[in-house]
Design a protein around this motif. Structure first.
Motif, PDB file in Angstrom:
ATOM      1  N   LYS A   1      48.934  65.711  -8.394  1.00  0.00           N
ATOM      2  CA  LYS A   1      50.237  65.582  -9.042  1.00  0.00           C
ATOM      3  C   LYS A   1      50.990  64.528  -8.263  1.00  0.00           C
ATOM      4  O   LYS A   1      50.992  64.531  -7.037  1.00  0.00           O
ATOM      5  CB  LYS A   1      51.010  66.895  -8.998  1.00  0.00           C
ATOM      6  CG  LYS A   1      50.583  67.872 -10.047  1.00  0.00           C
ATOM      7  CD  LYS A   1      51.811  68.468 -10.700  1.00  0.00           C
ATOM      8  CE  LYS A   1      51.370  69.543 -11.660  1.00  0.00           C
ATOM      9  NZ  LYS A   1      51.610  69.202 -13.017  1.00  0.00           N
ATOM     10  N   ASN A   2      51.625  63.592  -8.952  1.00  0.00           N
ATOM     11  CA  ASN A   2      52.370  62.524  -8.281  1.00  0.00           C
ATOM     12  C   ASN A   2      53.484  63.093  -7.406  1.00  0.00           C
ATOM     13  O   ASN A   2      53.739  62.602  -6.323  1.00  0.00           O
ATOM     14  CB  ASN A   2      52.961  61.554  -9.294  1.00  0.00           C
ATOM     15  CG  ASN A   2      51.915  60.666  -9.903  1.00  0.00           C
ATOM     16  OD1 ASN A   2      50.864  60.443  -9.338  1.00  0.00           O
ATOM     17  ND2 ASN A   2      52.198  60.147 -11.078  1.00  0.00           N
ATOM     18  N   ARG A   3      54.117  64.108  -7.870  1.00  0.00           N
ATOM     19  CA  ARG A   3      55.219  64.714  -7.123  1.00  0.00           C
ATOM     20  C   ARG A   3      54.654  65.698  -6.108  1.00  0.00           C
ATOM     21  O   ARG A   3      54.025  66.681  -6.459  1.00  0.00           O
ATOM     22  CB  ARG A   3      56.144  65.423  -8.089  1.00  0.00           C
ATOM     23  CG  ARG A   3      57.443  65.760  -7.513  1.00  0.00           C
ATOM     24  CD  ARG A   3      58.408  66.148  -8.575  1.00  0.00           C
ATOM     25  NE  ARG A   3      59.734  65.911  -8.041  1.00  0.00           N
ATOM     26  CZ  ARG A   3      60.815  65.999  -8.719  1.00  0.00           C
ATOM     27  NH1 ARG A   3      60.747  66.311  -9.993  1.00  0.00           N
ATOM     28  NH2 ARG A   3      61.970  65.775  -8.164  1.00  0.00           N
ATOM     29  N   GLY A   4      54.831  65.433  -4.848  1.00  0.00           N
ATOM     30  CA  GLY A   4      54.357  66.328  -3.805  1.00  0.00           C
ATOM     31  C   GLY A   4      52.900  66.145  -3.423  1.00  0.00           C
ATOM     32  O   GLY A   4      52.419  66.774  -2.509  1.00  0.00           O
ATOM     33  N   ARG A   5      52.184  65.284  -4.139  1.00  0.00           N
ATOM     34  CA  ARG A   5      50.771  65.006  -3.855  1.00  0.00           C
ATOM     35  C   ARG A   5      49.911  66.273  -3.780  1.00  0.00           C
ATOM     36  O   ARG A   5      48.988  66.378  -2.981  1.00  0.00           O
ATOM     37  CB  ARG A   5      50.616  64.182  -2.574  1.00  0.00           C
ATOM     38  CG  ARG A   5      51.222  62.807  -2.628  1.00  0.00           C
ATOM     39  CD  ARG A   5      50.504  61.858  -3.515  1.00  0.00           C
ATOM     40  NE  ARG A   5      49.161  61.563  -2.999  1.00  0.00           N
ATOM     41  CZ  ARG A   5      48.245  60.935  -3.686  1.00  0.00           C
ATOM     42  NH1 ARG A   5      48.494  60.521  -4.897  1.00  0.00           N
ATOM     43  NH2 ARG A   5      47.068  60.701  -3.174  1.00  0.00           N
ATOM     44  N   GLU A   6      50.205  67.239  -4.623  1.00  0.00           N
ATOM     45  CA  GLU A   6      49.427  68.476  -4.697  1.00  0.00           C
ATOM     46  C   GLU A   6      48.075  68.196  -5.358  1.00  0.00           C
ATOM     47  O   GLU A   6      48.007  67.595  -6.430  1.00  0.00           O
ATOM     48  CB  GLU A   6      50.207  69.507  -5.516  1.00  0.00           C
ATOM     49  CG  GLU A   6      49.467  70.780  -5.775  1.00  0.00           C
ATOM     50  CD  GLU A   6      50.238  71.696  -6.727  1.00  0.00           C
ATOM     51  OE1 GLU A   6      49.645  72.702  -7.130  1.00  0.00           O
ATOM     52  OE2 GLU A   6      51.380  71.400  -7.064  1.00  0.00           O
ATOM     53  N   LEU A   7      46.990  68.619  -4.707  1.00  0.00           N
ATOM     54  CA  LEU A   7      45.659  68.456  -5.270  1.00  0.00           C
ATOM     55  C   LEU A   7      45.504  69.389  -6.465  1.00  0.00           C
ATOM     56  O   LEU A   7      45.719  70.604  -6.358  1.00  0.00           O
ATOM     57  CB  LEU A   7      44.585  68.773  -4.216  1.00  0.00           C
ATOM     58  CG  LEU A   7      43.136  68.680  -4.676  1.00  0.00           C
ATOM     59  CD1 LEU A   7      42.784  67.257  -5.083  1.00  0.00           C
ATOM     60  CD2 LEU A   7      42.208  69.179  -3.590  1.00  0.00           C
ATOM     61  N   ILE A   8      45.148  68.819  -7.603  1.00  0.00           N
ATOM     62  CA  ILE A   8      44.995  69.588  -8.842  1.00  0.00           C
ATOM     63  C   ILE A   8      43.536  69.919  -9.115  1.00  0.00           C
ATOM     64  O   ILE A   8      43.190  71.042  -9.448  1.00  0.00           O
ATOM     65  CB  ILE A   8      45.562  68.792 -10.043  1.00  0.00           C
ATOM     66  CG1 ILE A   8      47.040  68.492  -9.839  1.00  0.00           C
ATOM     67  CG2 ILE A   8      45.343  69.523 -11.349  1.00  0.00           C
ATOM     68  CD1 ILE A   8      47.914  69.710  -9.743  1.00  0.00           C
ATOM     69  N   TRP A   9      42.665  68.906  -8.969  1.00  0.00           N
ATOM     70  CA  TRP A   9      41.276  69.082  -9.370  1.00  0.00           C
ATOM     71  C   TRP A   9      40.431  68.014  -8.704  1.00  0.00           C
ATOM     72  O   TRP A   9      40.932  66.967  -8.344  1.00  0.00           O
ATOM     73  CB  TRP A   9      41.170  68.952 -10.892  1.00  0.00           C
ATOM     74  CG  TRP A   9      39.917  69.516 -11.484  1.00  0.00           C
ATOM     75  CD1 TRP A   9      38.879  68.808 -12.005  1.00  0.00           C
ATOM     76  CD2 TRP A   9      39.567  70.879 -11.632  1.00  0.00           C
ATOM     77  NE1 TRP A   9      37.901  69.650 -12.474  1.00  0.00           N
ATOM     78  CE2 TRP A   9      38.313  70.945 -12.252  1.00  0.00           C
ATOM     79  CE3 TRP A   9      40.175  72.080 -11.302  1.00  0.00           C
ATOM     80  CZ2 TRP A   9      37.669  72.134 -12.543  1.00  0.00           C
ATOM     81  CZ3 TRP A   9      39.535  73.263 -11.587  1.00  0.00           C
ATOM     82  CH2 TRP A   9      38.297  73.273 -12.210  1.00  0.00           C
TER      83      TRP A   9
END
Length: 63
Positions: free
Chosen positions: A9-17
């Protein structure tokens, strides 16, 4: 040629997949890093992981 690509996710650089992308080599097509990242974002759309505007992809460098 296979590469591991992480989608964030661009916001927060959370790994999605994470995808393992295999782009076949032939005589006329030599995939680069961007080709793998674009393919991961395309697959993310199919898998409904988020919109193109809210996701980014990065090839994982493995030593």
């Amino acid at each position: 040629m296979k590469r591991v690509v992480d989608v964030f996710k661009n916001r927060g650089r959370e790994l999605i997949w994470t995808y393992v992308i295999d782009l076949r080599n032939d005589d006329e097509f030599h995939p680069g890093q961007t080709d793998f990242e674009v393919e991961a974002l395309r697959l993310s759309q199919i898998d409904k992981r988020g919109t193109v505007n809210e996701l980014s992809a990065k090839v994982r460098l493995i030593n």
